[in-house]
Motif scaffolding. Structure first.
Motif, PDB file in Angstrom:
ATOM      1  N   ARG A  66       2.117   1.640  -3.551  1.00 16.95           N
ATOM      2  CA  ARG A  66       1.348   2.042  -4.614  1.00 16.95           C
ATOM      3  C   ARG A  66       1.114   3.576  -4.307  1.00 16.95           C
ATOM      4  O   ARG A  66       1.013   4.263  -5.331  1.00 16.95           O
ATOM      5  N   ASP A  67       0.701   3.924  -3.037  1.00 17.27           N
ATOM      6  CA  ASP A  67       0.586   5.373  -2.682  1.00 17.27           C
ATOM      7  C   ASP A  67       1.829   6.355  -3.072  1.00 17.27           C
ATOM      8  O   ASP A  67       1.514   7.377  -3.200  1.00 17.27           O
ATOM      9  N   SER A  68       3.070   5.879  -3.223  1.00 13.04           N
ATOM     10  CA  SER A  68       4.027   6.625  -3.078  1.00 13.04           C
ATOM     11  C   SER A  68       4.733   6.646  -4.537  1.00 13.04           C
ATOM     12  O   SER A  68       5.814   7.181  -4.873  1.00 13.04           O
ATOM     13  N   GLN A 128       0.730  -1.107  -0.033  1.00 14.10           N
ATOM     14  CA  GLN A 128       0.005   0.022  -0.065  1.00 14.10           C
ATOM     15  C   GLN A 128       0.992   1.327  -0.120  1.00 14.10           C
ATOM     16  O   GLN A 128       0.564   2.241  -0.580  1.00 14.10           O
ATOM     17  N   LYS A 129       1.917   1.375   0.819  1.00 12.04           N
ATOM     18  CA  LYS A 129       2.674   2.424   0.779  1.00 12.04           C
ATOM     19  C   LYS A 129       3.596   2.512  -0.631  1.00 12.04           C
ATOM     20  O   LYS A 129       3.570   3.719  -1.214  1.00 12.04           O
TER      21      LYS A 129
END
Length: 143
Positions: A105-107, A102-103
């Motif tokens: 993907r978000d970054s 998730q990190k």
């Protein structure tokens, strides 16, 4: 219940026969041999191979899979309690992997704290690579 041939397991699980041979060489699955020296599997192997296949698709290494399988019996279906213990043991590791994904993907379109200083408008600009003083690599993504 009748045991399954390597071809039957491969077809049922959607893998090549060579994949089953490979998994066996790696110690992930086990077979018995019939009087003609052909591999035979119990039906419980379908669950194991299916779990291996899904785990691999999610980027989990064969070594990680093997380590969680070590608590299960080599031959025959694990008990309900054994599967629950496997799930419990693996739960935290999977949660950590999900958090990292998730990190990432978000970054992806912003800064990951790698110290490259190449982005003109990094939302987490890292002047003089201060983050690199303590760690190397994508420090903002590491947990």
């Amino acid at each position: 219940m009748e045991n399954l041939s390597v071809g039957e397991v491969a077809k049922r699980c959607g893998v090549n026969v060579s994949a089953l041979h490979f998994y066996e060489r790696k110690g992930l699955i086990n077979s018995a041999r019939n009087s003609g020296n052909q591999r035979r599997y119990g039906r419980d192997i379908i669950r194991r191979v299916s779990l291996i296949k899904v785990a691999q698709q999610l980027g989990i290494s064969l070594q990680e899979i093997k380590s969680v399988f070590e608590s299960l019996p080599k031959y025959g279906a694990p008990s309900h309690a054994q599967w629950e213990q496997l799930a419990t043991d693996w739960h935290q590791q999977l949660d950590q992997r999900i958090t990292m994904l998730q990190k990432l993907r978000d970054s992806l379109t912003g800064c990951i704290g790698c110290g490259c200083l190449s982005m003109q408008r990094c939302p987490l600009y890292n002047p003089d690579d201060k983050l690199g003083a303590g760690k190397t690599g994508p420090v903002l993504l590491e947990t």
